[in-house]
Design an enzyme around this catalytic site. Structure first.
Site, PDB file in Angstrom:
ATOM      1  N   SER A  67       0.827  -1.208   0.000  1.00  0.00           N
ATOM      2  CA  SER A  67       0.000   0.000   0.000  1.00  0.00           C
ATOM      3  C   SER A  67       0.859   1.254   0.000  1.00  0.00           C
ATOM      4  O   SER A  67       1.592   1.530   0.947  1.00  0.00           O
ATOM      5  CB  SER A  67      -0.935   0.008   1.205  1.00  0.00           C
ATOM      6  N   ASP A  85      -4.676   3.806  -2.264  1.00  0.00           N
ATOM      7  CA  ASP A  85      -5.815   4.161  -1.407  1.00  0.00           C
ATOM      8  C   ASP A  85      -6.272   5.578  -1.693  1.00  0.00           C
ATOM      9  O   ASP A  85      -5.525   6.527  -1.480  1.00  0.00           O
ATOM     10  CB  ASP A  85      -5.388   4.078   0.067  1.00  0.00           C
ATOM     11  N   MET A  92     -12.374  -5.401   4.333  1.00  0.00           N
ATOM     12  CA  MET A  92     -11.587  -4.524   5.209  1.00  0.00           C
ATOM     13  C   MET A  92     -11.410  -5.198   6.566  1.00  0.00           C
ATOM     14  O   MET A  92     -12.391  -5.622   7.184  1.00  0.00           O
ATOM     15  CB  MET A  92     -12.281  -3.169   5.395  1.00  0.00           C
ATOM     16  N   ASP A 103      -7.350  -6.103   3.759  1.00  0.00           N
ATOM     17  CA  ASP A 103      -6.696  -4.786   3.828  1.00  0.00           C
ATOM     18  C   ASP A 103      -6.852  -4.222   5.225  1.00  0.00           C
ATOM     19  O   ASP A 103      -7.970  -3.969   5.675  1.00  0.00           O
ATOM     20  CB  ASP A 103      -7.373  -3.871   2.785  1.00  0.00           C
ATOM     21  N   MET A 117      -8.929   8.524  -0.764  1.00  0.00           N
ATOM     22  CA  MET A 117      -9.831   8.933   0.322  1.00  0.00           C
ATOM     23  C   MET A 117     -10.365  10.343   0.071  1.00  0.00           C
ATOM     24  O   MET A 117      -9.619  11.206  -0.393  1.00  0.00           O
ATOM     25  CB  MET A 117      -9.070   8.935   1.644  1.00  0.00           C
TER      26      MET A 117
HETATM   27  C1  DX5 Z   1      -6.870   1.813   5.166  1.00  0.00           C
HETATM   28  C2  DX5 Z   1      -6.360   1.540   3.781  1.00  0.00           C
HETATM   29  C3  DX5 Z   1      -5.277   0.550   3.779  1.00  0.00           C
HETATM   30  C4  DX5 Z   1      -4.021   0.949   4.479  1.00  0.00           C
HETATM   31  C5  DX5 Z   1      -3.525  -0.273   5.157  1.00  0.00           C
HETATM   32  O1  DX5 Z   1      -7.920   2.702   5.092  1.00  0.00           O
HETATM   33  O2  DX5 Z   1      -7.404   1.059   2.964  1.00  0.00           O
HETATM   34  O3  DX5 Z   1      -4.974   0.122   2.453  1.00  0.00           O
HETATM   35  O4  DX5 Z   1      -3.001   1.431   3.627  1.00  0.00           O
HETATM   36  O5  DX5 Z   1      -2.469   0.070   5.976  1.00  0.00           O
HETATM   37  P1  DX5 Z   1      -1.812  -0.948   7.002  1.00  0.00           P
HETATM   38  O6  DX5 Z   1      -1.279  -2.101   6.195  1.00  0.00           O
HETATM   39  O7  DX5 Z   1      -0.725  -0.121   7.618  1.00  0.00           O
HETATM   40  O8  DX5 Z   1      -2.863  -1.364   7.979  1.00  0.00           O
HETATM   41 ZN    ZN Z   2      -6.872   0.087   0.944  1.00  0.00          ZN
END
Ligand code: DX5
Ligand code: ZN
Length: 218
Positions: free
Chosen positions: A9, A36, A139, A177, A38
């Site tokens: 990621s 990602d 998730m 994820d 947002m």
């Molecule tokens: C969270 C994202 C993830 C994030 C995961 O909202 O969707 O993809 O990058 O990060 P880690 O692996 O640090 O939990």
């Molecule tokens: Zn993600």
């Protein structure tokens, strides 16, 4: 069943030098990059947009951009991300819009498509869409931030979805994820997950090649 695949990621990469973080992934010969996106509304954080993906493509990246849209109105952003070079576009089930039509539009633009569920969303919410997707993303944290603790209570959801996949003879990837490291990846793999987003654990690993090799060998 797909062979295990890591999707590092970019959110956990160096935001002042994103191209350097992308090169780290590329130089290891890893094919996927998790991007990602947002909007500060569906999730309480902002990250980057299509221009960032386009710039990484212009800088020469050939990685498969596994694009995770955490947006209240993902349907408004499909074309920009497809144009920017996304290879897969995954959209959340929670907002109210025409999910099936949006998945079809992603496909019509030449991208693979995925559907994503938050921890609070039951597996049955996506059951009618399973025939339409290349990927289901479960998730394993509440989305919005990297570095959160893995939600072990999501494991039964993986079992449920991978059982449907087998029973219905479907081929979608089952991705996890949030809070994924070598131990939690193994726990998810045991329940049928095959695609592992790793942010913090990957970028902090001193031996990233060994980290990736361990996932590949699961
Ligand atoms: C969270 C994202 C993830 C994030 C995961 O909202 O969707 O993809 O990058 O990060 P880690 O692996 O640090 O939990
Ligand atoms: Zn993600």
């Amino acid at each position: 069943m797909h062979s295990p695949l890591i999707s590092p990621s970019l959110l956990a990469g160096d935001h002042a030098h994103l191209a350097t973080s992308v090169s780290v992934v590329e130089d290891l010969g890893l094919p996927w990059l998790h991007c990602d996106i947002m909007d500060g509304h569906f999730v309480p954080n902002l990250s980057f947009g299509p221009e960032t993906l386009a710039a990484l493509r212009r800088a020469g990246s050939k990685l498969f951009f596994d694009t995770h849209l955490m947006l209240s109105r993902p349907q408004d952003y499909i074309e920009p991300f497809a144009r920017a070079g996304a290879n897969n576009i995954s959209i959340h089930i929670e907002p109210d819009y025409d999910h099936a039509a949006t998945l079809a539009r992603i496909r019509s633009l030449g991208c693979q498509c995925g559907i994503v569920l938050n921890p609070g969303t039951p597996a049955r919410a996506i059951a009618p869409l399973l025939d339409l997707v290349d990927l289901v993303l479960v998730m394993t944290v509440q989305p919005g931030f990297g570095g959160q603790a893995f939600r072990r209570d999501m494991l039964p959801k993986l079992t449920e979805i991978s059982t449907w996949r087998r029973e219905r003879g479907l081929k979608f990837r089952l991705e996890v994820d949030g809070g994924i490291d070598l131990d939690t990846a193994q726990e998810c793999h045991a329940q049928g997950a095959d695609t592992f987003v790793a942010g913090t654990s990957f970028f902090k690993a001193t031996d990233k090649a060994a980290f990736a090799a361990t996932i590949a060998a699961m």
